[in-house]
Design an enzyme around this catalytic site. Structure first.
Site, mmCIF file in Angstrom:
data_model
loop_
_atom_site.group_PDB
_atom_site.id
_atom_site.type_symbol
_atom_site.label_atom_id
_atom_site.label_comp_id
_atom_site.label_asym_id
_atom_site.label_seq_id
_atom_site.Cartn_x
_atom_site.Cartn_y
_atom_site.Cartn_z
ATOM 1 N N ARG A 86 -9.210 0.206 9.410
ATOM 2 C CA ARG A 86 -8.819 -0.691 9.877
ATOM 3 C C ARG A 86 -9.955 -1.561 10.734
ATOM 4 O O ARG A 86 -9.486 -2.954 10.796
ATOM 5 C CB ARG A 86 -7.673 -0.469 11.208
ATOM 6 C CG ARG A 86 -6.511 -0.595 10.976
ATOM 7 C CD ARG A 86 -6.013 -1.205 9.466
ATOM 8 N NE ARG A 86 -4.524 -2.513 10.166
ATOM 9 C CZ ARG A 86 -3.202 -1.244 9.955
ATOM 10 N NH1 ARG A 86 -2.931 0.340 9.705
ATOM 11 N NH2 ARG A 86 -2.020 -1.546 9.774
ATOM 12 N N ARG A 126 11.287 -6.552 4.944
ATOM 13 C CA ARG A 126 12.042 -4.854 5.016
ATOM 14 C C ARG A 126 12.719 -4.038 5.095
ATOM 15 O O ARG A 126 12.624 -4.806 6.680
ATOM 16 C CB ARG A 126 10.356 -4.206 5.106
ATOM 17 C CG ARG A 126 9.413 -4.780 4.521
ATOM 18 C CD ARG A 126 8.270 -3.941 4.696
ATOM 19 N NE ARG A 126 7.412 -3.871 5.967
ATOM 20 C CZ ARG A 126 6.399 -3.307 6.046
ATOM 21 N NH1 ARG A 126 5.509 -2.665 4.740
ATOM 22 N NH2 ARG A 126 5.711 -3.522 7.061
ATOM 23 N N ARG A 146 -0.122 -9.768 13.563
ATOM 24 C CA ARG A 146 -0.630 -8.092 12.235
ATOM 25 C C ARG A 146 -1.410 -8.901 11.354
ATOM 26 O O ARG A 146 -2.522 -8.624 10.841
ATOM 27 C CB ARG A 146 0.623 -7.548 11.501
ATOM 28 C CG ARG A 146 0.997 -6.805 13.001
ATOM 29 C CD ARG A 146 2.446 -5.992 12.319
ATOM 30 N NE ARG A 146 2.290 -5.560 11.064
ATOM 31 C CZ ARG A 146 3.485 -4.600 10.423
ATOM 32 N NH1 ARG A 146 4.637 -5.450 10.617
ATOM 33 N NH2 ARG A 146 2.776 -4.415 9.431
ATOM 34 N N ARG A 206 12.051 -2.178 10.940
ATOM 35 C CA ARG A 206 10.573 -1.254 11.943
ATOM 36 C C ARG A 206 10.789 -2.923 12.527
ATOM 37 O O ARG A 206 10.047 -3.960 13.051
ATOM 38 C CB ARG A 206 9.030 -1.465 11.215
ATOM 39 C CG ARG A 206 8.885 -0.320 10.230
ATOM 40 C CD ARG A 206 7.980 -0.342 9.339
ATOM 41 N NE ARG A 206 6.884 -0.788 10.476
ATOM 42 C CZ ARG A 206 5.148 -0.518 9.322
ATOM 43 N NH1 ARG A 206 4.977 0.087 8.310
ATOM 44 N NH2 ARG A 206 4.245 -1.418 10.134
ATOM 45 N N LYS A 242 0.774 -1.448 -0.226
ATOM 46 C CA LYS A 242 0.499 -0.433 0.320
ATOM 47 C C LYS A 242 0.960 1.146 0.199
ATOM 48 O O LYS A 242 0.620 2.718 -0.724
ATOM 49 C CB LYS A 242 -1.064 -0.105 1.294
ATOM 50 C CG LYS A 242 -1.529 -1.343 1.097
ATOM 51 C CD LYS A 242 -3.101 -1.045 2.241
ATOM 52 C CE LYS A 242 -2.271 -1.012 3.629
ATOM 53 N NZ LYS A 242 -1.343 -2.220 4.202
HETATM 54 P P1 AMP Z 1 0.566 0.097 9.454
HETATM 55 O O1 AMP Z 1 2.343 1.097 9.126
HETATM 56 O O2 AMP Z 1 -0.169 0.800 8.514
HETATM 57 O O3 AMP Z 1 1.045 -1.696 8.899
HETATM 58 O O4 AMP Z 1 0.603 0.117 10.614
HETATM 59 C C1 AMP Z 1 1.764 -0.075 11.699
HETATM 60 C C2 AMP Z 1 0.481 -0.507 13.319
HETATM 61 O O5 AMP Z 1 0.290 0.895 13.266
HETATM 62 C C3 AMP Z 1 -0.046 -1.010 12.760
HETATM 63 O O6 AMP Z 1 0.353 -2.588 13.772
HETATM 64 C C4 AMP Z 1 -1.600 -0.701 14.306
HETATM 65 O O7 AMP Z 1 -0.687 -1.424 15.541
HETATM 66 C C5 AMP Z 1 -0.744 0.493 14.221
HETATM 67 N N1 AMP Z 1 -2.032 1.399 13.230
HETATM 68 C C6 AMP Z 1 -2.555 2.175 11.973
HETATM 69 N N2 AMP Z 1 -2.910 2.618 12.038
HETATM 70 C C7 AMP Z 1 -4.076 1.646 12.528
HETATM 71 C C8 AMP Z 1 -5.477 2.786 12.528
HETATM 72 N N3 AMP Z 1 -6.036 2.616 11.617
HETATM 73 N N4 AMP Z 1 -5.962 1.768 13.452
HETATM 74 C C9 AMP Z 1 -5.685 1.441 14.811
HETATM 75 N N5 AMP Z 1 -4.371 0.986 14.404
HETATM 76 C C10 AMP Z 1 -3.297 1.233 13.456
#
Ligand code: AMP
Length: 213
Positions: free
Chosen positions: A88, A127, A171, A160, A13
């Site tokens: 989410r 990554r 996740r 990360r 994404k």
């Molecule tokens: P991402 O970079 O989108 O993979 O997000 C990394 C982490 O941030 C996720 O595993 C969640 O812990 C938190 N996170 C990101 N976006 C959201 C969201 N919309 N709602 C809840 N937690 C989020």
């Protein structure tokens, strides 16, 4: 044009969003990036979010909803935006619909990038990101010329915290349990634009452009 980018962690994404910024001239709003920025800045919100992020769990809806609400009202979002990693879960999607209605806006398209789980684990654990310029690499699929060093700015590459194998499987579970139902939710609004997310990055981008017409 307001777009939601939907897909499991590691679907690409963020990578595709960077190309879409150029193509469509609208900003990417990544809640994950915003939370990581808050953590880097040492804010209370960032430190609180870290507890959830490290486990691969979702941070509470109120936290992310607040961040998104503020962000979409900034001047650079006037012509539209791409939401990456938000909503989410169905509750966030409903809150978003209500929020947009109040602002006289709506989501036009939901780009749903589909990738099998086994491929996602390989992608996520390999990554690497540059600490200085944020450029992304992959140890197997897109390695830097020198191990651990950014080709573009010579910055240090890091993994990360939530890209280790244990957190990755949490996740993916969270995605399958809580985020995937959004496909049905948005299908009900006829907004889903499905894209096969395996293949060359340019090829996947071309598929996105095609479904967005
Ligand atoms: P991402 O970079 O989108 O993979 O997000 C990394 C982490 O941030 C996720 O595993 C969640 O812990 C938190 N996170 C990101 N976006 C959201 C969201 N919309 N709602 C809840 N937690 C989020």
């Amino acid at each position: 044009m307001n777009i939601v980018l939907l897909g499991p962690p590691g679907a690409g994404k963020g990578t595709q969003a960077k190309r879409m910024i150029q193509q469509y001239g609208i900003p990417q709003i990544s809640t994950g990036d915003m939370l990581r920025a808050a953590l880097k800045a040492g804010t209370e919100l960032g430190l609180e979010a870290k507890k959830f992020m490290d486990k691969g769990a979702l941070v509470p809806d109120t936290v992310v909803v607040g961040l998104v609400k503020e962000r979409i009202q900034q001047a650079d979002c006037a012509k539209g935006y791409m939401l990456d990693g938000f909503p989410r879960n169905v509750s966030q999607a409903k809150t978003l619909d209500g929020m947009l209605k109040d602002l006289g806006q709506k989501i036009d398209h939901v780009v749903s990038i589909e990738v099998p789980d086994a491929e996602l684990v390989k992608r996520l654990t390999g990554r690497r990101t540059c600490r200085d310029c944020g450029a992304g690499y992959h140890v197997m699929f897109d390695p830097p010329k020198k191990d651990g060093v950014c080709d573009k700015c010579q910055g240090q590459l890091y993994q990360r915290d939530d890209d280790n194998e244990a957190t990755v499987s949490s996740r993916l579970k969270v995605y399958n349990d809580q985020t995937k139902p959004l496909i049905d939710y948005y299908q009900g609004q006829s907004k889903i634009r499905g894209v096969h997310g395996v293949g060359d990055m340019a090829e996947i981008f071309a598929r996105i452009v095609k479904v967005l017409g």
